[in-house]
Design a protein around this motif. Structure first.
Motif, PDB file in Angstrom:
ATOM      1  N   ALA A 229       0.866  -1.178   0.000  1.00 15.06           N
ATOM      2  CA  ALA A 229       0.000   0.000   0.000  1.00 15.06           C
ATOM      3  C   ALA A 229       0.899   1.222   0.000  1.00 15.06           C
ATOM      4  O   ALA A 229       1.625   1.472   0.971  1.00 15.06           O
ATOM      5  N   ALA A 256      -2.175  -1.287  -3.683  1.00 17.72           N
ATOM      6  CA  ALA A 256      -3.208  -0.335  -3.260  1.00 17.72           C
ATOM      7  C   ALA A 256      -2.613   1.064  -3.267  1.00 17.72           C
ATOM      8  O   ALA A 256      -1.633   1.328  -2.572  1.00 17.72           O
ATOM      9  N   GLY A 257      -3.190   1.941  -4.054  1.00 14.45           N
ATOM     10  CA  GLY A 257      -2.699   3.307  -4.132  1.00 14.45           C
ATOM     11  C   GLY A 257      -2.889   3.877  -5.521  1.00 14.45           C
ATOM     12  O   GLY A 257      -3.287   3.172  -6.454  1.00 14.45           O
ATOM     13  N   GLU A 283      -6.771   3.487  -4.960  1.00 14.94           N
ATOM     14  CA  GLU A 283      -6.654   4.096  -3.639  1.00 14.94           C
ATOM     15  C   GLU A 283      -7.735   3.569  -2.713  1.00 14.94           C
ATOM     16  O   GLU A 283      -8.893   3.410  -3.108  1.00 14.94           O
ATOM     17  N   VAL A 289      -8.066  -0.232   4.918  1.00 18.47           N
ATOM     18  CA  VAL A 289      -6.710  -0.765   4.972  1.00 18.47           C
ATOM     19  C   VAL A 289      -6.685  -2.111   5.673  1.00 18.47           C
ATOM     20  O   VAL A 289      -5.980  -3.043   5.258  1.00 18.47           O
TER      21      VAL A 289
END
Length: 398
Positions: A229, A256-257, A283, A289
């Protein structure tokens, strides 16, 4: 002679005595109202620096401060703004005229909010926010160095150094002892203004099983899933994580991002023939998370430069084994009582990175030791302790 209390003002009115002057009344109001703290950030997105400012804002609010958040612009549509959030402009300035309008609006908003203290975050937040804050008001500026010097352009490092030396910053916080040592090289008044404030973090938990978390994220329910992430930026060196996949056909990678490096990473995955095994999740909000981490077998953190490594700390504490780039700051942060909470390796060495991941996956005893040590990171990096440190600094500067 001390200024009269609000009750004295009311009494003078009720008894027909002369009213206090506007200046005296303003002094009374300033003493009785909650101190106003303004947090200045760059872009509004779901990234580590924004997570820290969110935690600091929430902690200061719970301690009685009147907290406002000012962002240069909104980068992410999924960003959930905290209370009292303001934006300078709709998007990143792309011309000289747009930049001038942005700077004027930034100064005006700071002036209108009339803060008692200002906290700036990230290198552009410190440099631009610090200068405009000084032009707008006399509130002390507390700069937060959450950017590694390697990630800053030389001219920006020079501007930062000058601002610290001449006193535009009343205090400069750093989030690790490695950073404290690095910035202490500036010496002089800059060094005297440095304060170590370790990041705190919220424990990222999920109520989903691994299979449920993977389904929610559109990932395969079976097989090995590596993940990271981070902002998709060359400094995060996420291409190193992609390069391990050709030699391990049973592994997949979830990223992730969002960020400017996404096209290059997609092209690399296609060139290596692993495009179908690299999943760009996009994102995710802070509340998601925990679900993302629950879906992973190993968290890969190949970043080239860090000041703390918040994402890796969160992952390790959530029980996900972490394999990270061998950076001095990560030896400090990803450890408990001198015992490692992650495996550190030269991430640019594809064979070494692949072997480290394989070892974490197959060595049950190693995985248990890492998880045991990582479980103590939450106590070491307490949000309350972080906020208490900021309270002390704010009260000192006031």
């Amino acid at each position: 002679m001390s200024a009269p209390s609000p009750s004295a003002v009311q009494s003078s009115r009720s008894n027909g005595l002369p009213l206090l002057s506007p200046q005296a009344t303003a002094k009374i109001d300033a003493r009785t109202r909650r101190p106003r703290v303004l947090l200045i950030q760059t872009q509004a997105e779901n990234a580590g620096a924004q997570e820290i400012s969110r935690l600091v804002a929430g902690g200061l609010t719970s301690r009685g401060y009147d907290v406002h958040n000012l962002y240069f612009f909104r980068q992410s549509a999924s960003f959930a703004p905290p209370p009292n959030t303001h934006y300078c402009v709709a998007q990143r300035p792309s011309s000289i005229l747009a930049l001038a309008r942005f700077l004027w609006k930034l100064r005006q908003q700071i002036k209108e909010l009339q803060p008692d203290a200002i906290l700036t975050f990230q290198h552009y937040g410190n440099a631009i926010g610090g200068v405009m804050a000084r032009l707008a008001c006399r509130a002390p500026v507390i700069a937060n160095q959450v950017s590694a010097r390697a990630a800053m352009a030389p001219w920006l490092q020079l501007v930062d150094r000058i601002m610290g030396q001449i006193g535009l910053f009343s205090c400069i916080t750093v989030n690790s002892h490695d950073m404290l040592h690095d910035y202490a090289r500036y010496g002089g008044l800059y060094q005297k203004r440095l304060r170590h404030v370790a990041h705190g973090f919220d424990q990222k938990v999920s109520e989903l099983s691994r299979a449920e978390a993977r389904r929610a994220l559109g990932l395969p329910e079976t097989g090995v899933v590596l993940g990271s992430a981070a902002r998709l930026h060359p400094m995060k060196q996420l291409d190193a994580a992609i390069r391990v996949l050709p030699g391990r056909p049973q592994w997949r990678l979830a990223l992730a991002g969002q960020g400017p490096d996404e096209p290059r990473l997609r092209q690399l995955a296609a060139e290596l023939g692993v495009g179908d095994r690299v999943h760009f999740v996009g994102e995710i909000a802070p509340t998601q998370v925990g679900d993302f981490l629950a879906a992973l077998d190993v968290f890969v953190f190949p970043s080239l430069a860090e000041t703390f490594g918040l994402a890796a700390v969160e992952a390790a504490n959530a029980g996900v084994p972490v394999v990270a780039n061998d950076l001095p700051v990560l030896h400090e942060v990803l450890a408990l009582n001198g015992e490692p909470a992650a495996v550190l390796v030269q991430a640019a060495d594809t064979a070494a990175l692949s072997a480290a991941i394989d070892r974490v996956l197959t060595d049950h005893d190693l995985r248990q030791r890492l998880q045991h040590n990582a479980a103590g990171l939450r106590a070491r990096y307490s949000v309350d302790a972080m906020v208490d440190d900021y309270v002390k600094i704010i009260e000192e500067t006031l």
